[in-house]
Scaffold this motif. Structure first.
Motif, short mmCIF file in Angstrom:
data_model
loop_
_atom_site.label_atom_id
_atom_site.label_comp_id
_atom_site.label_asym_id
_atom_site.label_seq_id
_atom_site.Cartn_x
_atom_site.Cartn_y
_atom_site.Cartn_z
N THR A 205 0.97 -1.20 0.20
CA THR A 205 -0.53 0.22 0.30
C THR A 205 0.76 1.21 -0.01
OG1 THR A 205 -1.92 -1.54 1.09
CG2 THR A 205 -1.96 0.89 0.91
N ARG A 206 1.51 0.44 0.36
CA ARG A 206 3.03 2.53 0.46
C ARG A 206 3.63 2.64 -0.60
NH1 ARG A 206 4.16 4.00 5.52
NH2 ARG A 206 3.69 3.10 7.57
N ASP A 212 4.02 9.31 -8.20
CA ASP A 212 4.39 10.48 -8.18
C ASP A 212 1.69 11.18 -8.21
OD1 ASP A 212 6.48 11.35 -7.94
OD2 ASP A 212 6.79 11.00 -10.67
N HIS A 213 2.32 10.01 -9.48
CA HIS A 213 0.15 10.02 -9.06
C HIS A 213 -0.44 9.31 -8.82
CE1 HIS A 213 -3.29 12.00 -10.47
NE2 HIS A 213 -3.74 10.97 -11.14
N VAL A 214 -1.15 8.74 -8.44
CA VAL A 214 -2.26 7.73 -8.04
C VAL A 214 -3.40 7.45 -9.18
CG1 VAL A 214 -3.15 6.24 -5.71
CG2 VAL A 214 -1.35 7.67 -5.09
N GLN A 215 -3.64 6.16 -9.22
CA GLN A 215 -4.73 6.70 -10.21
C GLN A 215 -5.87 5.92 -9.89
OE1 GLN A 215 -4.45 7.54 -13.73
NE2 GLN A 215 -2.55 7.80 -13.41
N GLN A 216 -5.90 5.77 -9.13
CA GLN A 216 -6.57 5.59 -8.08
C GLN A 216 -6.19 4.59 -6.71
OE1 GLN A 216 -9.71 2.28 -10.43
NE2 GLN A 216 -11.18 3.22 -8.83
N GLU A 256 -1.59 9.25 5.69
CA GLU A 256 -0.19 9.51 6.97
C GLU A 256 0.34 10.48 5.63
OE1 GLU A 256 3.60 6.71 7.21
OE2 GLU A 256 1.95 6.41 8.31
N LYS A 257 0.42 9.70 4.23
CA LYS A 257 0.74 9.95 2.97
C LYS A 257 0.17 11.62 2.46
CE LYS A 257 3.59 10.20 -0.89
NZ LYS A 257 5.17 10.28 -0.63
N ALA A 258 -0.73 11.94 2.85
CA ALA A 258 -1.27 13.17 3.24
C ALA A 258 -0.88 14.09 3.21
CB ALA A 258 -3.56 12.82 2.59
N LYS A 259 -0.53 13.82 4.93
CA LYS A 259 0.43 15.13 5.78
C LYS A 259 1.12 15.43 5.10
CE LYS A 259 -2.52 13.57 10.08
NZ LYS A 259 -2.24 12.42 11.23
N ILE A 269 -5.34 21.89 -1.75
CA ILE A 269 -5.83 20.95 -1.48
C ILE A 269 -5.77 20.12 -2.50
CG2 ILE A 269 -7.66 20.34 0.02
CD1 ILE A 269 -5.43 21.67 1.39
N ASN A 270 -6.68 20.62 -3.26
CA ASN A 270 -7.70 20.09 -4.62
C ASN A 270 -6.33 19.39 -5.35
OD1 ASN A 270 -10.02 20.65 -4.09
ND2 ASN A 270 -9.83 22.34 -5.85
N GLU A 271 -4.62 19.73 -5.45
CA GLU A 271 -3.94 18.99 -6.22
C GLU A 271 -3.64 17.74 -5.17
OE1 GLU A 271 -2.04 22.92 -9.09
OE2 GLU A 271 -1.37 21.87 -6.31
N THR A 272 -3.71 17.90 -4.16
CA THR A 272 -3.31 17.15 -3.39
C THR A 272 -4.12 16.05 -2.99
OG1 THR A 272 -2.02 18.20 -1.50
CG2 THR A 272 -2.82 16.53 -1.03
N ALA A 273 -5.55 15.95 -3.11
CA ALA A 273 -6.64 14.82 -3.41
C ALA A 273 -6.14 14.56 -4.51
CB ALA A 273 -8.31 15.63 -3.87
N TYR A 274 -6.67 14.97 -6.33
CA TYR A 274 -5.32 13.79 -6.97
C TYR A 274 -5.23 13.65 -7.45
CZ TYR A 274 -9.22 17.41 -9.48
OH TYR A 274 -10.75 18.37 -8.90
N ARG A 275 -3.90 13.74 -6.86
CA ARG A 275 -1.95 13.02 -6.70
C ARG A 275 -2.31 11.56 -5.78
NH1 ARG A 275 3.73 15.18 -4.88
NH2 ARG A 275 4.64 12.98 -4.66
N LEU A 276 -3.76 11.54 -4.99
CA LEU A 276 -3.76 10.68 -4.03
C LEU A 276 -4.45 9.61 -4.54
CD1 LEU A 276 -3.47 11.81 -0.23
CD2 LEU A 276 -1.82 10.65 -1.63
N GLY A 277 -4.99 9.64 -5.97
CA GLY A 277 -6.03 9.00 -6.31
C GLY A 277 -7.46 9.06 -6.44
#
Length: 308
Positions: A205-206, A212-216, A256-259, A269-277
């Motif tokens: 999972t880690r 760099d960009h989680v697709q889903q 944890e990764k978001a932090k 915040i939006n870019e962080t959300a997209y990067r995490l899938g």
């Protein structure tokens, strides 16, 4: 050699199963305890792929432990397995069934339909475990299962009265609850293995969240498939060992990764959300607040202010 059938053979009733394997008709149309010592002829079933439209619980002894995934720290006595209606089985025509002893309990859904167990039985995750995740019993545990199986059979062999079904359903619930306990013991005895699933689950999972960009956002099913275990098994094991389900572990690692991203990058915040899938940032905000008690923006601002 018989070829594997492309279309599974469906066995709708317990009476049909008895007929196919050459047993006398069941003493009760909706439940049956079969002694495997008098049922060595599973290879005579009509197709290699089968679907039972009823629940089955088996206790098999004198079985090839490798095929059932026994580890060196597991008990070497009986093996228990569970299946729910509409599951597909594939028979091994080359397996030696001649030495197998034990029991098989067949339960038609109609037998428990009017009881609370009907709505709860599918919550017992082990009905969805893979074959190599079978339950390996100690001698004491095996004796307890033997006793419950006999109690169930003895009850329906007596004159049926207004209490017979209640008593049998109670025995089934006891059997399922003991099975939960025995699996919890097996999770604990396996927890120190070098293949401990929690470590492998977290590592995988880690690794996904390091992209760099989680697709889903990874699902429990996807990770379980890569670990070659069933989703129910890994989730039940993690819950037993840590008190959290597999989904909760994924969310915790995600937060944890978001932090880390919020505190080490200038991404919005939006870019962080997209990067995490996340397809929709509001879902990220909702999950973050649910897990931390604060929004991503408030977390970033408060942490930066404290550091300054």
């Amino acid at each position: 050699m018989k070829k594997t059938s492309a279309v599974p053979h469906i066995i709708n009733s317990i009476a049909e199963y008895h007929s196919i394997v050459g047993l006398p008709g069941p003493e009760h149309p909706l439940i049956s305890v079969i002694g495997l010592t008098c049922n060595p002829d599973l290879p005579q079933l009509p197709d290699d792929k089968l679907i039972y439209n009823f629940y089955s619980i088996f206790l098999k002894k004198n079985i090839d432990a490798i095929g059932y995934g026994r580890k060196y720290y597991d008990f070497s006595n009986g093996v228990m397995g569970f299946s729910m209606p509409r599951q597909v089985f594939t028979l091994d025509r080359n397996a030696d069934y001649s030495k197998i002893t034990g029991w098989m309990l067949l339960i038609h859904p109609d037998f428990i339909r009017k009881y609370p167990l009907a709505s709860r039985i599918d919550t017992y995750g082990f009905f969805s475990y893979n074959l190599n995740e079978a339950l390996h019993l100690s001698e004491k545990e095996e004796a307890m299962v033997d006793r419950i199986m006999l109690d169930i059979r003895n009850e329906y062999q007596q004159s049926i009265d207004g209490f017979s079904q209640d008593v049998i359903v109670s025995h089934i619930e006891v059997l399922l609850n003991y099975s939960n306990r025995f699996y919890n013991r097996q999770f604990i005895t396996r927890s120190n293995s070098e293949e401990e699933p929690l470590v492998r689950f977290e590592q995988l999972t880690r690794k996904i969240f390091q992209q760099d960009h989680v697709q889903q956002i990874p699902s429990v099913n996807e990770i379980a498939e890569q670990l070659n275990v069933s989703a129910h098994y890994i989730s039940d094991m993690l819950r037993s060992l840590t008190g959290m389900s597999a989904q909760q572990h994924i969310h915790n690692l995600l937060i944890e990764k978001a932090k880390e991203i919020l505190l080490t990058t200038n991404l919005s915040i939006n870019e962080t959300a997209y990067r995490l899938g996340f397809e929709y940032p509001q879902y990220f905000n909702r999950l973050f607040k649910n897990k931390t008690g604060t929004t991503p923006a408030a977390f970033r601002k408060a942490t930066v202010n404290n550091l300054n």
